[in-house]
Design a protein around this motif. Structure first.
Motif, PDB file in Angstrom:
ATOM      1  N   PRO A 250       0.837  -1.210   0.000  1.00 35.38           N
ATOM      2  CA  PRO A 250       0.000   0.000   0.000  1.00 35.38           C
ATOM      3  C   PRO A 250       0.870   1.258   0.000  1.00 35.38           C
ATOM      4  N   LYS A 251       0.238   2.411  -0.138  1.00 40.99           N
ATOM      5  CA  LYS A 251       0.967   3.674  -0.128  1.00 40.99           C
ATOM      6  C   LYS A 251       1.400   3.973   1.302  1.00 40.99           C
ATOM      7  N   LEU A 252       2.688   3.846   1.544  1.00 47.29           N
ATOM      8  CA  LEU A 252       3.241   3.958   2.887  1.00 47.29           C
ATOM      9  C   LEU A 252       3.996   5.268   3.055  1.00 47.29           C
ATOM     10  N   SER A 253       4.044   5.746   4.280  1.00 49.04           N
ATOM     11  CA  SER A 253       4.782   6.969   4.591  1.00 49.04           C
ATOM     12  C   SER A 253       6.214   6.664   5.018  1.00 49.04           C
ATOM     13  N   TYR A 254       6.619   5.412   4.930  1.00 44.66           N
ATOM     14  CA  TYR A 254       7.969   5.012   5.297  1.00 44.66           C
ATOM     15  C   TYR A 254       8.515   4.072   4.231  1.00 44.66           C
ATOM     16  N   LEU A 255       9.804   3.795   4.323  1.00 39.75           N
ATOM     17  CA  LEU A 255      10.472   2.952   3.337  1.00 39.75           C
ATOM     18  C   LEU A 255      10.545   1.513   3.827  1.00 39.75           C
ATOM     19  N   THR A 256      10.256   0.591   2.938  1.00 38.79           N
ATOM     20  CA  THR A 256      10.450  -0.824   3.235  1.00 38.79           C
ATOM     21  C   THR A 256      11.881  -1.213   2.858  1.00 38.79           C
ATOM     22  N   TYR A 257      12.261  -2.437   3.226  1.00 32.71           N
ATOM     23  CA  TYR A 257      13.586  -2.919   2.830  1.00 32.71           C
ATOM     24  C   TYR A 257      13.726  -2.961   1.322  1.00 32.71           C
ATOM     25  N   LEU A 258      12.669  -3.331   0.624  1.00 32.87           N
ATOM     26  CA  LEU A 258      12.724  -3.378  -0.830  1.00 32.87           C
ATOM     27  C   LEU A 258      12.884  -1.976  -1.413  1.00 32.87           C
ATOM     28  N   ASP A 259      12.176  -0.997  -0.851  1.00 33.77           N
ATOM     29  CA  ASP A 259      12.340   0.389  -1.294  1.00 33.77           C
ATOM     30  C   ASP A 259      13.771   0.858  -1.096  1.00 33.77           C
ATOM     31  N   ARG A 260      14.336   0.566   0.059  1.00 42.07           N
ATOM     32  CA  ARG A 260      15.703   0.996   0.341  1.00 42.07           C
ATOM     33  C   ARG A 260      16.689   0.355  -0.619  1.00 42.07           C
ATOM     34  N   TYR A 261      16.474  -0.927  -0.921  1.00 41.75           N
ATOM     35  CA  TYR A 261      17.388  -1.614  -1.828  1.00 41.75           C
ATOM     36  C   TYR A 261      17.336  -0.994  -3.226  1.00 41.75           C
ATOM     37  N   ILE A 262      16.132  -0.710  -3.692  1.00 43.25           N
ATOM     38  CA  ILE A 262      15.995  -0.115  -5.021  1.00 43.25           C
ATOM     39  C   ILE A 262      16.582   1.292  -5.056  1.00 43.25           C
ATOM     40  N   LEU A 263      16.300   2.096  -4.036  1.00 39.56           N
ATOM     41  CA  LEU A 263      16.813   3.469  -4.005  1.00 39.56           C
ATOM     42  C   LEU A 263      18.333   3.495  -3.886  1.00 39.56           C
ATOM     43  N   LEU A 264      18.900   2.588  -3.106  1.00 36.61           N
ATOM     44  CA  LEU A 264      20.354   2.521  -3.016  1.00 36.61           C
ATOM     45  C   LEU A 264      20.971   2.113  -4.349  1.00 36.61           C
ATOM     46  N   SER A 265      20.330   1.198  -5.053  1.00 36.81           N
ATOM     47  CA  SER A 265      20.822   0.794  -6.372  1.00 36.81           C
ATOM     48  C   SER A 265      20.728   1.947  -7.366  1.00 36.81           C
ATOM     49  N   MET A 266      19.630   2.697  -7.315  1.00 35.34           N
ATOM     50  CA  MET A 266      19.496   3.861  -8.183  1.00 35.34           C
ATOM     51  C   MET A 266      20.525   4.932  -7.828  1.00 35.34           C
ATOM     52  N   SER A 267      20.801   5.103  -6.543  1.00 38.69           N
ATOM     53  CA  SER A 267      21.817   6.078  -6.130  1.00 38.69           C
ATOM     54  C   SER A 267      23.195   5.671  -6.642  1.00 38.69           C
ATOM     55  N   PHE A 268      23.458   4.371  -6.635  1.00 40.81           N
ATOM     56  CA  PHE A 268      24.732   3.891  -7.169  1.00 40.81           C
ATOM     57  C   PHE A 268      24.851   4.202  -8.658  1.00 40.81           C
ATOM     58  N   LEU A 269      23.794   3.943  -9.404  1.00 37.17           N
ATOM     59  CA  LEU A 269      23.805   4.270 -10.832  1.00 37.17           C
ATOM     60  C   LEU A 269      23.949   5.771 -11.057  1.00 37.17           C
ATOM     61  N   PHE A 270      23.337   6.565 -10.189  1.00 38.25           N
ATOM     62  CA  PHE A 270      23.461   8.022 -10.289  1.00 38.25           C
ATOM     63  C   PHE A 270      24.918   8.456 -10.119  1.00 38.25           C
ATOM     64  N   LEU A 271      25.624   7.860  -9.169  1.00 36.12           N
ATOM     65  CA  LEU A 271      27.033   8.194  -8.966  1.00 36.12           C
ATOM     66  C   LEU A 271      27.886   7.785 -10.166  1.00 36.12           C
ATOM     67  N   VAL A 272      27.581   6.626 -10.726  1.00 43.12           N
ATOM     68  CA  VAL A 272      28.326   6.177 -11.909  1.00 43.12           C
ATOM     69  C   VAL A 272      28.106   7.141 -13.076  1.00 43.12           C
ATOM     70  N   CYS A 273      26.856   7.562 -13.269  1.00 39.94           N
ATOM     71  CA  CYS A 273      26.566   8.535 -14.334  1.00 39.94           C
ATOM     72  C   CYS A 273      27.301   9.856 -14.081  1.00 39.94           C
ATOM     73  N   GLY A 274      27.307  10.276 -12.837  1.00 38.32           N
ATOM     74  CA  GLY A 274      28.011  11.502 -12.494  1.00 38.32           C
ATOM     75  C   GLY A 274      29.494  11.406 -12.800  1.00 38.32           C
ATOM     76  N   TRP A 275      30.090  10.248 -12.545  1.00 36.72           N
ATOM     77  CA  TRP A 275      31.514  10.081 -12.850  1.00 36.72           C
ATOM     78  C   TRP A 275      31.774  10.150 -14.358  1.00 36.72           C
ATOM     79  N   HIS A 276      30.938   9.515 -15.152  1.00 33.31           N
ATOM     80  CA  HIS A 276      31.127   9.558 -16.604  1.00 33.31           C
ATOM     81  C   HIS A 276      31.032  10.986 -17.128  1.00 33.31           C
ATOM     82  N   ALA A 277      30.206  11.798 -16.518  1.00 34.29           N
ATOM     83  CA  ALA A 277      30.088  13.195 -16.940  1.00 34.29           C
ATOM     84  C   ALA A 277      31.312  14.004 -16.514  1.00 34.29           C
ATOM     85  N   VAL A 278      31.846  13.698 -15.326  1.00 31.65           N
ATOM     86  CA  VAL A 278      32.997  14.452 -14.815  1.00 31.65           C
ATOM     87  C   VAL A 278      34.271  14.095 -15.572  1.00 31.65           C
TER      88      VAL A 278
END
Length: 363
Positions: A250-278
């Motif tokens: 359901p629509k939750l006001s907090y993060l589940t473990y699955l949400d955290r895993y996905i967001l951390l993976s997306m953050s990792f990809l964001f850092l990799v993209c940032g490095w390629h640009a730099v």
């Protein structure tokens, strides 16, 4: 001699309760509800019927005490059948035994912080319309509540523990002042989610997608547009999986473990993209830039592996600790069950005692 704490005094009636979960099905995580077929027994002392010779059918129950029991957390109308009978002890003390067969949907507020590695309580809240000064709800002491694990329907998605716990509770009365409370009693059984589907179909795929970010380093750094194109494609794919995972809760006001895993993976990809640009800001013939790109690759690999192992270790450790806690509760319940009189024990199950410990949550 009075049983089950059903002594009657001038001020309060003691009503003993017992519940049997005959069948549990349709545990809906999104709607936070489940379907159940239960058998409820209530027992209280009735001095006015001591040494009576009346047949149960001829008794006008409206003339005697009624605890006015209700199911508090039901959804919609319940299908229930109610009947009463008298029980007379050796000393001539008479008790009223009310039995109900109830079928319906029940609301359960799920704690989804650990989703999909979560263990959920499935509860039935029983209340009385009388004030706590008149009625006290309590659990049977000469009998024990139980759950029929063999008739559990959602065995592909959940595992069901073989124990039931009870707890007294005071609930607010919606039709009176806020100071007025109603006596209540909640029965809980426990189910653990089988995480195999989410592990293999979502988390493993996300780990593979995020690991593909290392493939962009094989492209010459003089072609940053190619590197960024590959990285952006992976991020968009990750966003798609994020929406798929969001449909499972359901629509939750907090993060589940699955949400955290996905967001951390997306953050990792964001850092990799940032490095390629730099790294594209350095000149193509700069040897330092090439060396930095190499060390960046090594750093990202180490960070990725460390993050994966740390996340899995934390999640699995917490899951195992909670699972062992429930198993200890199950063992205590089984010891309590063995202490009950033979005539009052539930029918022996094929999976007695540590039946759940053999269930693999990843299947």
């Amino acid at each position: 001699m009075a049983l089950d704490g059903d002594e009657t005094d001038d001020f309060i009636r003691h009503v003993s309760l017992k519940i049997v979960f005959l069948k549990i099905s349709n545990i809906d995580t999104i709607k936070e509800e489940y379907s159940a077929d239960i058998f409820l027994s209530a027992r209280w002392r009735e001095p006015a019927l001591d040494r009576t010779n009346k047949e149960t059918k001829k008794i006008n129950w409206e003339s005697y005490f009624d605890p006015k029991l209700n199911i508090q957390n039901n959804i919609g109308e319940l299908k229930q059948t109610t009947w009463r009978e008298l029980q007379t002890e050796a000393g001539g003390e008479t008790y009223v035994m009310e039995r109900r067969r109830i079928k319906g949907m029940f609301f359960e507020k799920l704690e989804l912080q650990d989703f999909p590695f979560d263990i959920q309580d499935l509860s039935i809240l029983i209340t009385s319309e009388s004030p706590p000064t008149d009625v006290e709800l309590m659990e049977f002491t000469s009998s024990i509540s139980h759950v029929n694990v063999d008739s559990f329907v959602d065995q592909q998605e959940w595992g069901l523990y073989d124990f039931v716990v009870g707890e007294q509770r005071l609930t607010p009365n919606e039709y009176s002042s806020v100071k007025y409370k109603r006596p209540g009693f909640v029965f809980r059984c426990c189910a653990v989610r089988r995480v195999g589907y989410f592990t293999w179909n979502i988390m493993l795929v996300i780990a593979m997608i995020s690991s593909l970010s290392f493939a962009a380093f094989s492209v010459d750094r003089e072609l940053p547009q190619r590197r960024l194109q590959l990285s952006f494609t992976l991020i968009l794919t990750m966003v798609t999986f994020k929406f798929v995972a969001s449909q499972s809760v359901p629509k939750l006001s907090y993060l589940t473990y699955l949400d955290r895993y996905i967001l951390l993976s997306m953050s990792f990809l964001f850092l990799v993209c940032g490095w390629h640009a730099v790294v594209a800001l350095y000149k193509s013939d700069d040897a330092t830039a090439g060396l930095m790109d190499y060390y960046a690759f090594i750093t990202f690999v180490v960070v990725y592996l460390f993050g994966q192992l740390t996340f899995l270790t934390i999640v699995w450790t917490k899951f195992v600790l909670k699972k062992r806690q429930k198993e200890r509760m199950e063992e205590e319940y089984q010891k309590k069950l063995e202490s009950m009189p033979t005539w009052d024990r539930p029918q022996k199950r094929k999976r007695k005692h540590k039946h759940f410990m053999s269930i693999n949550p990843f299947t």
